[in-house]
Each structure stands twice: as C-alpha cells, then as structure tokens.
Motif scaffolding. Sequence first.
Motif, PDB file in Angstrom:
ATOM      1  N   GLY A   1       2.319   4.850  -7.362  1.00 45.70           N
ATOM      2  CA  GLY A   1       1.141   4.647  -8.202  1.00 45.70           C
ATOM      3  C   GLY A   1       0.907   5.811  -9.142  1.00 45.70           C
TER       4      GLY A   1
ATOM      5  N   THR B   1     -12.015   5.593  -2.377  1.00 44.63           N
ATOM      6  CA  THR B   1     -11.704   4.159  -2.418  1.00 44.63           C
ATOM      7  C   THR B   1     -10.398   3.861  -1.691  1.00 44.63           C
ATOM      8  N   HIS B   2      -9.375   4.680  -1.962  1.00 50.16           N
ATOM      9  CA  HIS B   2      -8.078   4.498  -1.297  1.00 50.16           C
ATOM     10  C   HIS B   2      -8.210   4.683   0.210  1.00 50.16           C
TER      11      HIS B   2
ATOM     12  N   LEU C   1       2.448   1.616  -3.439  1.00 47.67           N
ATOM     13  CA  LEU C   1       1.423   2.046  -4.390  1.00 47.67           C
ATOM     14  C   LEU C   1       1.074   3.516  -4.197  1.00 47.67           C
ATOM     15  N   THR C   2       1.031   3.954  -2.941  1.00 44.47           N
ATOM     16  CA  THR C   2       0.732   5.357  -2.660  1.00 44.47           C
ATOM     17  C   THR C   2       1.831   6.274  -3.187  1.00 44.47           C
TER      18      THR C   2
ATOM     19  N   HIS D   1       2.413  13.458   1.026  1.00 47.32           N
ATOM     20  CA  HIS D   1       2.755  12.281   0.219  1.00 47.32           C
ATOM     21  C   HIS D   1       3.968  11.568   0.797  1.00 47.32           C
TER      22      HIS D   1
ATOM     23  N   MET E   1       0.829  -1.208   0.000  1.00 47.46           N
ATOM     24  CA  MET E   1       0.000   0.000   0.000  1.00 47.46           C
ATOM     25  C   MET E   1       0.861   1.254   0.000  1.00 47.46           C
TER      26      MET E   1
ATOM     27  N   VAL F   1      -9.703   1.573   1.912  1.00 44.38           N
ATOM     28  CA  VAL F   1      -8.712   0.505   2.071  1.00 44.38           C
ATOM     29  C   VAL F   1      -7.777   0.814   3.244  1.00 44.38           C
ATOM     30  N   ALA F   2      -7.311   2.069   3.317  1.00 41.27           N
ATOM     31  CA  ALA F   2      -6.419   2.463   4.419  1.00 41.27           C
ATOM     32  C   ALA F   2      -7.111   2.340   5.766  1.00 41.27           C
TER      33      ALA F   2
ATOM     34  N   PHE G   1     -11.548   8.442  -6.407  1.00 45.39           N
ATOM     35  CA  PHE G   1     -10.336   7.639  -6.235  1.00 45.39           C
ATOM     36  C   PHE G   1      -9.845   7.686  -4.794  1.00 45.39           C
ATOM     37  N   LEU G   2      -9.802   8.879  -4.209  1.00 47.05           N
ATOM     38  CA  LEU G   2      -9.331   9.013  -2.830  1.00 47.05           C
ATOM     39  C   LEU G   2     -10.284   8.354  -1.844  1.00 47.05           C
TER      40      LEU G   2
ATOM     41  N   HIS H   1      -1.705   7.494 -10.116  1.00 54.93           N
ATOM     42  CA  HIS H   1      -2.580   8.592  -9.714  1.00 54.93           C
ATOM     43  C   HIS H   1      -1.875   9.564  -8.765  1.00 54.93           C
TER      44      HIS H   1
END
Length: 240
Positions: free
Chosen positions: A38, A193-194, A34-35, A58, A31, A197-198, A190-191, A40
């Motif tokens: 990734g 969904t992310h 990917l963050t 970030h 994760m 998951v987080a 998108f955020l 995006h």
Amino acid sequence: MGPWSRVRVAKCQLLVTSFFVLLLGLLVASMAVLTYLGAHFAIIGRVSPGGSPYKAVHRWAFFTGISLAGLLILGAVLSAAATVREAGGLMAGGFLCFALVFCVLVQVAFWRHHNPTQVEDAMLDTYDLVYDQAVKGSSGTRQQELIAIQDTFLCCGKGSPSSLQGSADADLCQGEGASVQDCLQGIKSFLRTHGHVASTLTSIGLASMVYAMLLSSFLWFAIRSGRSMDRKGTYVLSPH
C-alpha cells in the motif's frame, strides 16, 4: 435430537464455517498485501534508513499475515473435503491448521496489547528524521521524500499548517493536504483506522477458530466411531 441428526447438523455447520474461514483467509491475505504494498506503508518503507525498526515490523507483519492466510485457506479446504468425504485424516489436518491459526492470533493479540504504539512510533520516528533533514536543507532527496510522504498522507509539516506560512519550510507544503492536517495527526489517524480493521479481523479469527476446532474435533470422533451423514450398509428390497 439423535446422534445421527447431530452429526448431520455439525457437518452442515462445518461446511458453512469452512466457507467463512476461506473468505477470512482471503481478507487476511488482502490485508497483508495492502500493508506491504500500500502507498502509505510503502512510502515510509522507502524512506526508512537501513536497520530501521519500521522495516523489521513491516516485514514481520507481511509474512505473519501471509502465513495466517495460507493456514486459514488450507484449513478451510481440508475441513470441507473431510466433511464431504468423511475422511478422518483430512479432518485432523484441518483441525491442526485451525489450532495453529488460533495460537498465532493469540500471539498477535498479546503483542498488540503490550505494544500498541510500536508501529506508530516507528513511522513517526521515520517521518521526524525525513522532516528534520528536509527542513535543514541537507539533502534535496530528503525534500522530495518529504513531499512524497505529505502527498500520500494529505498532510503538511508537524504543526498547524497555517503556522508554516512564511517560514523556511513553507515551500515543502504542497498540494491539497497542506490545508487539511499536520502529518503527525495524519499518520496517527491512518494507523488508527488500519489498527481497527486488524483488531476486528483478529477477533473474528479467534472466534471462528474456536468454533471450527469444536466442530472438526466432534466430527473427527464421529468419523472414527463410524457414524455417517449417509446411511451405509446392505439394503434389501422387499418383493411386491
């Protein structure tokens, strides 16, 4: 259930928990990567101006994720080794790793609760800056960056895509995303969904750390008191 049986059950549970924590650590590491890498997140990072709040958030998210993953994997390995070898020092090390992860996850949950839109606001501010400069035509580079963002998020502009037809910025809407959604909604979706998951990983991590700390502390005391899953001592064979 006698004390010996409870120790055996606790050891089996800690071995299973250690394996689960190891998998959780690998998921957190994936994760984090990917963050950071990734498409995006990377495209927003590339177009963000120097000193942008997004770049700071970030980097913080990446290093926090990698640190958590390292502690999770280390704690899982130490606790599993301590269970097999019945080593009190290794068990204490595993407990310390679990405790550190628990403290960090509590801080992460607290931050997400009090700053739920910080990442979203930073990304949207960056997109707004690129969009405004690209539409004004002040920079050809900004136009290329805007097109790259829209291609990545499969979106177009900041309003209804149909409203852009015939406008000055209609030529900036290219690709399949032009007919799907505007970019503000695309980034938010998108955020969202992310973030789900987080949040799921954070909740699972908190519950797992509490359980792992209880098991490791119980087994540490069992090891210190001399109880073992295997019977040790002197065995005398009776003559036939």
